[in-house]
Scaffold this active site. Sequence first.
Site: not given
Length: 490
Positions: A259-261
Amino acid sequence: MAKIRTRFAPSPTGRMHVGNLRTALYAYLISKHEGGDFILRIEDTDQERYVEGAVDIIYRTLEKTGLKHDEGPDKDGGCGPYVQSERQAQGLYLTYAKMLIEKGEAYYCFCDKDRLATLNQTITLEDGTTKEINVYDKHCLHLSKEEVEANLAAGKPYVIRQNNPTEGITTFHDEIYGDISVNNNELDDMILIKSDGYPTYNFANVVDDHLMGITHVVRGNEYLSSSPKYNRLYDAFGWEVPVYVHCPLITDENHQKLSKRCGHSSYEDLLEQGFINEAIVNFVALLGWSPADNQEIKSLDELIASFDYRHMSKSPAVFDYTKLKWMNGEYLKAMDSDKFYEMALPYIKEVITKDLDLKKISDMVKTRIEIFPDIKDHIDFFEEMPEYSSDLYIHKKMKTTKESSLEVLKEIRPVLADFNDYTNDSLYQLLVSFAEQKEIKNGMVLWPIRTALSGKPMTPCGATELLEVLGKEESLRRIDGAIEKLSNES
């Protein structure tokens, strides 16, 4: 055998996710391995998610990674337009949806959101378990032709739905996952044309892939569940079903969906973190595929030659950041030194403002870093001496102590002051001769000098290279500081 045609059909919603880059890469490799065509199509029918400038990101990414498309919005191969909103403006998708209505394979639906929210069903799966899903109940399928026409004439909002069977099983084949069967009672009557007149992603995909002659569809395995609906559309139109190649999920090191995280989920994230194109492409190719020769470092041309999608894995691919850094380091080691200098220079200049030989410093760090930001920790001492412990002068292997180091520095200082040829070879000969005269090992001379000049336990080069880059005046100044430091502790 028909010429292989693959496509990359991204939505312009922001930076390119690593998963999307892998899809593009695999589609490119499949086509080029067989001498086929690679098509770029922009799927911008989801206007709510459209991000300004994202199309430029797509073009820039494909150009940098070397994935040159044979057809696309900027290269008309006779199948255009290659932008879905432009195809939508021609009324293309509505025309094909109405063809399905005529065949009884689709229908107008006028149900509002309130009614749709009430449609929950409990279905029984093959293993006997049950689950609750929201499935459309085909209410509008049973409207008479007159009722449909009256609603349309009145301007009542509508969508067009696919008419899927509720009994039996649909089976489809994927090159990676094999034959997969789905109970038809799990197939919702998915929307083909939305209330705003735009096609859904799924419907536009099928229509465009057929009209553009796509033979192999490469996508993530999250689309496996949609494939039966795709196949029913192909069958409804009487079109040939393409070869499906579903790529495995990409996870982070904790086996969670990337994910972007995580901070490195997009291609541009990786560039900003100091990775180079060639390493990124090479690494992404290995996220779900293994070459038969087990050689992991491969150029794009070598990937084209060896890529066989039948060797792709079903299991999730782990984005191993440590491995990517290692691979990037291997590419940096093999890079031409002038090209490396050009790429490293901005990072070097962030640290060094003094008038030093930056090319020599670049050559020093070339084989010692994995990503460009690593440069800072290797060269910051050139700009300014760090605070350091005098314990650094103690080296058991070199047999140096604080006392022996102080003695060597005091004796070598005037020798270096009288010497003017500050080139590496001459300096090395000078220091080796000095060690010979003192009847001590070379390390007992070189280690104290290196420590005095850098204040670090590890440097990208030896003592004589440091003397050469720092120059006579700065070198003597630092040695004086070391002598004072050690003298104060004795």
